[in-house]
Design an enzyme around this catalytic site. Structure first.
Site, short mmCIF file in Angstrom:
data_model
loop_
_atom_site.label_atom_id
_atom_site.label_comp_id
_atom_site.label_asym_id
_atom_site.label_seq_id
_atom_site.Cartn_x
_atom_site.Cartn_y
_atom_site.Cartn_z
N CYS A 1 38.57 50.99 48.97
CA CYS A 1 39.80 50.69 49.68
C CYS A 1 39.53 49.62 50.74
O CYS A 1 38.40 49.28 51.03
CB CYS A 1 40.31 51.94 50.36
SG CYS A 1 40.45 53.33 49.23
N ARG B 1 40.40 44.62 47.22
CA ARG B 1 39.70 45.92 47.22
C ARG B 1 40.59 47.04 46.72
O ARG B 1 40.20 48.21 46.71
CB ARG B 1 39.20 46.24 48.63
CG ARG B 1 38.13 45.30 49.17
CD ARG B 1 37.72 45.68 50.59
NE ARG B 1 37.10 46.97 50.64
CZ ARG B 1 35.79 47.17 50.46
NH1 ARG B 1 35.00 46.15 50.17
NH2 ARG B 1 35.28 48.38 50.53
N TRP C 1 42.76 52.24 47.02
CA TRP C 1 42.36 52.24 45.62
C TRP C 1 42.17 53.71 45.31
O TRP C 1 41.15 54.29 45.65
CB TRP C 1 41.06 51.45 45.41
CG TRP C 1 40.59 51.46 43.98
CD1 TRP C 1 39.67 52.32 43.43
CD2 TRP C 1 41.01 50.61 42.92
NE1 TRP C 1 39.49 52.04 42.11
CE2 TRP C 1 40.30 50.99 41.76
CE3 TRP C 1 41.91 49.56 42.82
CZ2 TRP C 1 40.46 50.36 40.53
CZ3 TRP C 1 42.06 48.92 41.61
CH2 TRP C 1 41.36 49.32 40.48
N ASN D 1 37.62 55.15 53.44
CA ASN D 1 37.19 54.59 52.16
C ASN D 1 36.01 55.43 51.73
O ASN D 1 35.05 55.58 52.47
CB ASN D 1 36.79 53.12 52.35
CG ASN D 1 36.26 52.52 51.04
OD1 ASN D 1 36.57 53.02 49.96
ND2 ASN D 1 35.44 51.50 51.15
N GLY D 2 36.09 56.02 50.54
CA GLY D 2 34.97 56.84 50.05
C GLY D 2 35.51 58.08 49.35
O GLY D 2 36.69 58.18 49.02
N GLU E 1 27.90 44.61 22.96
CA GLU E 1 28.45 44.27 24.29
C GLU E 1 27.85 42.97 24.79
O GLU E 1 28.55 42.13 25.36
CB GLU E 1 28.19 45.42 25.27
CG GLU E 1 28.58 45.15 26.69
CD GLU E 1 30.04 44.70 26.87
OE1 GLU E 1 30.83 44.82 25.94
OE2 GLU E 1 30.34 44.17 27.96
N LYS F 1 30.01 39.59 25.95
CA LYS F 1 29.83 38.98 27.28
C LYS F 1 29.55 37.50 27.17
O LYS F 1 30.13 36.68 27.88
CB LYS F 1 28.68 39.69 28.02
CG LYS F 1 29.05 41.03 28.60
CD LYS F 1 29.84 40.89 29.85
CE LYS F 1 31.17 41.57 29.97
NZ LYS F 1 31.89 42.17 28.94
N GLU G 1 32.75 35.59 25.78
CA GLU G 1 33.95 35.49 26.61
C GLU G 1 33.69 34.76 27.92
O GLU G 1 34.63 34.34 28.58
CB GLU G 1 34.54 36.87 26.89
CG GLU G 1 33.68 37.76 27.75
CD GLU G 1 34.38 39.06 28.10
OE1 GLU G 1 35.61 39.06 28.23
OE2 GLU G 1 33.69 40.08 28.23
N HIS H 1 21.00 40.83 4.84
CA HIS H 1 22.08 40.96 3.84
C HIS H 1 23.09 39.82 3.97
O HIS H 1 24.23 39.96 3.54
CB HIS H 1 22.76 42.32 4.00
CG HIS H 1 21.83 43.45 3.75
ND1 HIS H 1 21.39 43.82 2.50
CD2 HIS H 1 21.16 44.26 4.62
CE1 HIS H 1 20.54 44.82 2.58
NE2 HIS H 1 20.38 45.12 3.86
N LYS I 1 42.75 39.96 32.46
CA LYS I 1 41.95 41.12 32.87
C LYS I 1 42.48 42.39 32.20
O LYS I 1 41.73 43.26 31.84
CB LYS I 1 41.99 41.29 34.39
CG LYS I 1 41.14 42.46 34.90
CD LYS I 1 39.69 42.33 34.48
CE LYS I 1 38.86 43.53 34.83
NZ LYS I 1 37.51 43.50 34.18
C1 AGP Z 1 35.82 42.98 28.84
O1 AGP Z 1 34.71 42.14 29.19
C2 AGP Z 1 36.86 42.22 28.13
N1 AGP Z 1 37.44 41.34 29.10
C3 AGP Z 1 37.91 43.02 27.37
O2 AGP Z 1 37.33 43.19 26.11
C4 AGP Z 1 38.30 44.43 27.87
O3 AGP Z 1 37.18 45.27 27.80
C5 AGP Z 1 39.39 44.98 26.96
O4 AGP Z 1 40.53 44.15 27.08
C6 AGP Z 1 39.77 46.43 27.29
O5 AGP Z 1 40.29 46.47 28.58
P1 AGP Z 1 40.48 47.91 29.25
O6 AGP Z 1 39.12 48.52 29.39
O7 AGP Z 1 41.15 47.64 30.57
O8 AGP Z 1 41.34 48.75 28.33
#
Ligand code: AGP
Length: 610
Positions: A2, A27, A74, A100-101, A483, A487, A490, A506, A605
């Site tokens: 927060c 925050r 938050w 906050n905590g 993963e 990373k 993207e 394969h 996001k």
């Molecule tokens: C994460 O690095 C990506 N930006 C994206 O794949 C994200 O994980 C995905 O859109 C799911 O989002 P969420 O966890 O908010 O559901």
């Protein structure tokens, strides 16, 4: 995570507090509020919604007072609502607190205070602080706050204001940041620098266990024993933008660096190290019979959250020995999945607002299936519509590329798998206690990785000129490779593919050419030799292979171009460590390529549309 702001001086506090809240909006802001003290009367205004909603709520009201505290929330305990917004007061509004905590023992404190006649008006953990201070106040506010925090277990950064003691604000910190801004005839308190930088650059950073009384012309800091101590003044050189990122150039690297603390917060109150037990009773309400009855688990998510689910599959199938199907939400929702009554659906979503994940949750609900959500946002749609929620306490994640949310999703899945396995009698004596010791060791092991990123930055510089890359691994390493490739894709726009290491021959091996970067994750003992033989296949085609394995596996160095050794841990917990260098490679590569690190092209996001 927060936002806290406090002011005491000779100027009207309201505009200073409001400006500070806006500067700390990153925050978290599911609700906000402030309290002003003028002529012995506290005016308290708060409500759900962003800080602009608070400003609207104030509207044309003339808020006066040169002392005040403010908070942007938050949510952790208690959904976003007017009543749960901070500041919180005791039975009277003569004592107000912002916090906050997480107070782990707030339930027992709340029950005791209620028995003593205190009336609560919120669902939050914070409110117990206001009632404790009110109860202990006997003419000395500092002493009352000292006594209150002696009873509290957990993490806190708090600022207390009282109508009975208008000449000072009392603050205290443990595990959550609190900064004092030193002015001329005025002083401030805040969770983070951006809130105070436009007023002063001279600051005290409170340390864990320290308290302070902040007056207009004087600040006194006390140690845990209540002794007054001298603090060194820290002159801040960052500009406001850098300060919002904690001095880091981007939110992504800041959030990567926050991962150890995010793990500690997500574990907090959920492991009992003395008893060697995972304790989710405050979070989940499954009956023992329910936990025993599940015959199948579905994990449904998107993107990085889906990759966390892939790790979850291995954890549950190893510990709980029931089949786990991991599905992309956008596929699950249109596949008429064969859900039956003894299935449990786990949805994972950082934002809790991803359209496909929400649709998958709603589909499963129509079939009468119980839904457990793992999410980072209290009050999100996923959190509100699931039957059970296990929150990740990563704090707001600003960068589009998810890092600290992902790693805390893993922690949540470890906690769940251990909890389910223990409830079904699947663990040997002492096994659970051992897992808990390992979980508690992970933040420091990650700090070891984060301590020196030089070699990672060199690899990033080397691969940044490439347009293609591969990530390979087997078993848990494969889930992490998935993963790692996302990373890199993207953030740096390099086309990265992840493959089960045994699968390359394969087909994809045809794409392995001289110099192409291949990241090989090799932490799983049982398949280590197999992974090494896959690496040899790749090296035979002159690829540039970077391997990630545990310290002690020096033999791998002869087979690859570069090895990153991870601090040793049971390979069952390897994903929490091995993902970190992959996150760092992506970050530094994106920076090297001049990409928009925190806001990659075409991405959002939270994907709230199909
Ligand atoms: C994460 O690095 C990506 N930006 C994206 O794949 C994200 O994980 C995905 O859109 C799911 O989002 P969420 O966890 O908010 O559901």
């Amino acid at each position: 995570m927060c936002g806290i702001v406090g002011y005491i001086g000779t100027r009207e506090a309201y505009p200073i507090l409001l400006e500070g809240l806006y500067k700390l909006e990153y925050r978290g802001y599911d609700s906000a509020g402030l309290a002003l003290l003028d002529s012995g009367v506290i005016q308290l205004i708060k409500g759900v919604g962003e800080i602009s909603k608070l400003e609207e709520k104030v509207g044309g009201r003339k808020l006066t007072g040169c002392v005040g505290i403010a908070h942007s929330r938050w949510a952790t305990h208690g959904r976003p609502s007017d009543g749960n917004a901070h500041p919180h007061s005791g039975c009277s509004e003569n004592f107000v607190v912002v916090h906050n905590g997480i107070i782990e023992n707030y339930q027992s404190l709340r029950s005791r205070l209620k028995e003593q006649g205190h009336r609560f008006s919120s669902e939050t953990d914070t409110e117990v602080l206001a009632h404790l201070v009110e109860q202990y106040y006997d003419g000395d506010l500092l002493e009352a706050v000292q006594r209150a925090i002696e009873e509290v277990r957990g993490s806190y950064a708090i600022v207390v204001m009282s109508a009975y003691d208008p000449e000072r604000l009392i603050c205290a910190r443990k595990h959550n940041p609190l900064i004092i801004g030193l002015g001329d005839g005025e002083n401030m308190v805040a969770s983070d620098l951006p809130a105070i930088l436009s007023h002063t650059r001279r600051t005290y950073f409170l340390e864990d266990g320290e308290m302070a009384e902040v007056k207009a012309n004087e600040v006194n800091v006390f140690n845990q024993q209540g002794e007054r101590i001298e603090k060194e003044i820290f002159e801040v050189t960052w500009d406001a933008v850098a300060a919002e990122k904690g001095g880091y150039p981007h939110f992504m690297i800041k959030e990567i660096m926050e991962q150890p603390q995010a793990i500690r917060e997500t574990l907090r109150g959920r492991i009992d190290a003395e008893r060697g037990k995972v304790c989710l009773a405050d979070d989940l309400h499954f009956s023992c019979q329910e936990l025993k009855n599940y015959r199948k688990i579905w994990i449904v998510a998107c993107g990085t959250a889906y990759h966390a689910g892939l790790v979850g599959k291995y954890l549950f199938e190893k510990l709980v020995r029931i089949p786990v199907e991991v599905d992309l939400a956008s596929e699950f929702r249109y596949r008429d999945p064969m859900l039956d009554k003894d299935s449990l659906v786990i949805v994972i979503s950082q934002s809790g607002e991803t359209a496909d994940t929400l649709a998958a949750l709603r589909l499963a609900k129509t079939k009468g299936i119980k839904i457990l959500a793992i999410t980072n946002v209290v009050g999100s749609s996923v959190a509100r519509e699931a039957d059970e929620v296990l929150f990740t306490w990563a704090g707001p994640e600003i960068a589009v590329a998810s890092t600290k949310a992902y790693i805390t999703q893993l922690i949540a899945l470890y906690l769940l798998a251990i909890y389910f396995a223990e409830s079904r009698g699947m663990l040997e004596a002492g096994e659970e206690a051992n897992y808990i010791k390992i979980l508690q060791s992970l933040p420091e092991k990650i700090n070891e990785i984060l301590a020196d990123t030089t070699a990672i930055e060199e690899v990033a510089a080397k691969i940044s000129s490439w347009e293609n890359a591969f990530f390979i691994g087997r078993n848990l390493d494969y889930a992490v490779a998935m993963e790692g490739s996302l990373k890199l894709k993207e953030t740096s726009y390099i086309h990265a593919e992840s493959y089960a290491a045994g699968e390359l021959k394969h087909g994809a091996l045809a794409l392995i050419t001289k110099g192409i970067p291949v990241f090989a994750v090799a932490t799983q003992e049982e398949v280590f030799e197999k992974t090494v033989s896959n690496i040899k296949e790749i090296k035979a085609r002159d690829a540039f292979v970077i391997a990630f394995t545990f310290q002690g596996k020096e033999e791998l160095a002869e087979e690859v171009d570069q090895v990153f050794y991870l601090p040793c841990v049971s390979d069952f917990f390897a994903p929490v460590l091995s993902v970190v260098p992959l996150q760092l490679v992506s970050y530094y590569t994106a920076v090297k390529r001049g990409c928009s690190v925190d806001k990659p092209r075409n991405l959002a996001k939270s994907v709230t549309v199909e």
